[in-house]
Scaffold this motif. Structure first.
Motif, mmCIF file in Angstrom:
data_model
loop_
_atom_site.group_PDB
_atom_site.id
_atom_site.type_symbol
_atom_site.label_atom_id
_atom_site.label_comp_id
_atom_site.label_asym_id
_atom_site.label_seq_id
_atom_site.Cartn_x
_atom_site.Cartn_y
_atom_site.Cartn_z
ATOM 1 N N LEU A 85 -1.714 13.801 -3.684
ATOM 2 C CA LEU A 85 -3.289 14.236 -3.877
ATOM 3 C C LEU A 85 -4.269 15.752 -2.665
ATOM 4 O O LEU A 85 -4.901 16.312 -3.537
ATOM 5 C CB LEU A 85 -3.544 13.510 -5.006
ATOM 6 C CG LEU A 85 -3.296 12.843 -5.483
ATOM 7 C CD1 LEU A 85 -4.407 11.685 -6.004
ATOM 8 C CD2 LEU A 85 -3.849 13.844 -7.247
ATOM 9 N N ASN A 86 -4.205 15.418 -1.905
ATOM 10 C CA ASN A 86 -5.002 15.702 -0.667
ATOM 11 C C ASN A 86 -3.348 16.843 -0.308
ATOM 12 O O ASN A 86 -4.271 17.438 0.759
ATOM 13 C CB ASN A 86 -4.909 14.556 0.600
ATOM 14 C CG ASN A 86 -5.533 14.524 -0.410
ATOM 15 O OD1 ASN A 86 -6.365 14.457 -0.559
ATOM 16 N ND2 ASN A 86 -5.911 12.780 1.077
ATOM 17 N N ASN A 136 0.212 -1.679 0.306
ATOM 18 C CA ASN A 136 -0.264 -0.107 0.733
ATOM 19 C C ASN A 136 0.632 1.704 0.117
ATOM 20 O O ASN A 136 -0.126 2.480 -0.066
ATOM 21 C CB ASN A 136 -0.605 -0.169 0.779
ATOM 22 C CG ASN A 136 -1.845 -1.447 0.940
ATOM 23 O OD1 ASN A 136 -2.086 -1.499 0.384
ATOM 24 N ND2 ASN A 136 -2.199 -1.805 2.350
ATOM 25 N N LYS A 153 0.588 8.823 -3.018
ATOM 26 C CA LYS A 153 -0.820 8.970 -4.245
ATOM 27 C C LYS A 153 -1.688 9.654 -3.184
ATOM 28 O O LYS A 153 -1.933 11.203 -3.703
ATOM 29 C CB LYS A 153 -0.995 8.329 -4.773
ATOM 30 C CG LYS A 153 -1.900 8.678 -5.826
ATOM 31 C CD LYS A 153 -2.376 7.288 -6.679
ATOM 32 C CE LYS A 153 -2.874 8.089 -8.243
ATOM 33 N NZ LYS A 153 -3.941 7.281 -9.032
ATOM 34 N N ASP A 154 -2.585 9.093 -2.418
ATOM 35 C CA ASP A 154 -3.345 9.689 -1.478
ATOM 36 C C ASP A 154 -3.241 11.406 -0.720
ATOM 37 O O ASP A 154 -2.926 12.358 -1.247
ATOM 38 C CB ASP A 154 -4.273 9.174 -0.422
ATOM 39 C CG ASP A 154 -4.590 7.863 -1.385
ATOM 40 O OD1 ASP A 154 -5.416 8.541 -1.904
ATOM 41 O OD2 ASP A 154 -5.072 6.399 -0.648
ATOM 42 N N ALA A 181 0.182 3.704 -2.903
ATOM 43 C CA ALA A 181 -1.262 4.522 -3.013
ATOM 44 C C ALA A 181 -1.602 4.987 -1.592
ATOM 45 O O ALA A 181 -2.207 6.132 -2.087
ATOM 46 C CB ALA A 181 -2.248 2.860 -3.117
ATOM 47 N N ASN A 182 -0.264 5.054 -0.709
ATOM 48 C CA ASN A 182 -0.306 6.140 -0.182
ATOM 49 C C ASN A 182 -0.151 7.152 0.440
ATOM 50 O O ASN A 182 -0.352 8.416 0.470
ATOM 51 C CB ASN A 182 0.163 4.791 1.930
ATOM 52 C CG ASN A 182 -0.801 4.220 2.455
ATOM 53 O OD1 ASN A 182 -1.928 4.167 2.086
ATOM 54 N ND2 ASN A 182 -0.255 3.544 3.014
#
Length: 222
Positions: free
Chosen positions: A72-73, A62, A68-69, A65-66
């Protein structure tokens, strides 16, 4: 001469039973010293590189994915902190890219590539030496073969009519033992080198995929 060869053939089984590996190594002559050094180096480099590469290949499924989040935030600090806590080449190259967010995309890409090159150099440390051993060990073994046969024929020339099995045994042992030892070390180093290289290439592919994914992430519309 035929009588001598018959004596050698008859004596071989009994000699094989009484010799252990250490005694056979001693029969190999001076060439066994560099072969012993090469064998130690080959085992050390193989174990060291295997442990290092295995550690480098471990990454949380993960992780990307972490990252990327968080990016993006707008949580750049959190993404950078996650990379710093993760002991992985992928994490280290992404950390370089994240620390330069806000600068031109080309600069970020160059920074990631430079960090990737450094990580590849770390993974490949000692690999050229292992490759050299895979070629040098058999050559040293063959050198021992040549010197052993020279010794054997020299003993034959000096013995004249007093030629015995004992005079020939030393040279023949040296010739055979060094050849076998050199080939064993060379085969081990060759197989280890190719296996480790395959593992490194897999990590390099993962690094390239992650860096491309990260650059694509930065180009996504806000």
């Amino acid at each position: 001469m035929k009588h001598i060869l018959m004596q050698i053939t008859e004596a071989a089984p009994a000699a094989a039973q009484s010799q252990n590996l250490f005694e056979l190594a001693l029969k190999g002559g001076i060439v066994m010293i560099p072969l012993l050094i090469l064998s130690i180096m080959a085992v050390y480099l193989t174990v060291d590189r295997y442990i290092t590469i295995r550690k480098a290949s471990k990454l949380d499924a993960n992780f990307m994915a972490n990252i990327k989040d968080m990016v993006l935030n707008g949580n750049i600090k959190g993404a950078k902190s996650l990379c710093e806590r993760t002991n992985s080449p992928i994490a280290r190259i992404l950390e370089k890219g994240i620390s330069r967010i806000g600068k031109p995309l080309q600069n970020i890409d160059v920074s990631i590539q430079n960090a990737g090159n450094l990580e590849i150099n770390k993974l490949e440390k000692g690999m050229p030496t292992l490759a050299t051993i895979s070629g040098a060990a058999p050559m040293l073994g063959f050198l021992g073969t040549v010197t052993g046969m020279v010794t054997a024929f020299y003993n034959m020339s000096q013995a004249g009519n007093n030629l015995t099995v004992g005079l020939l045994a030393g040279g023949i042992y040296e010739a055979l033992v060094t050849t076998v030892t050199g080939l064993i070390i060379g085969i081990f180093a060759y197989v280890a080198y190719n296996q480790l290289t395959s593992m490194i290439e897999k990590i390099i592919h993962q690094m390239e995929a992650s860096s491309v994914e990260f650059i694509d992430l930065l180009q996504e519309p806000a």
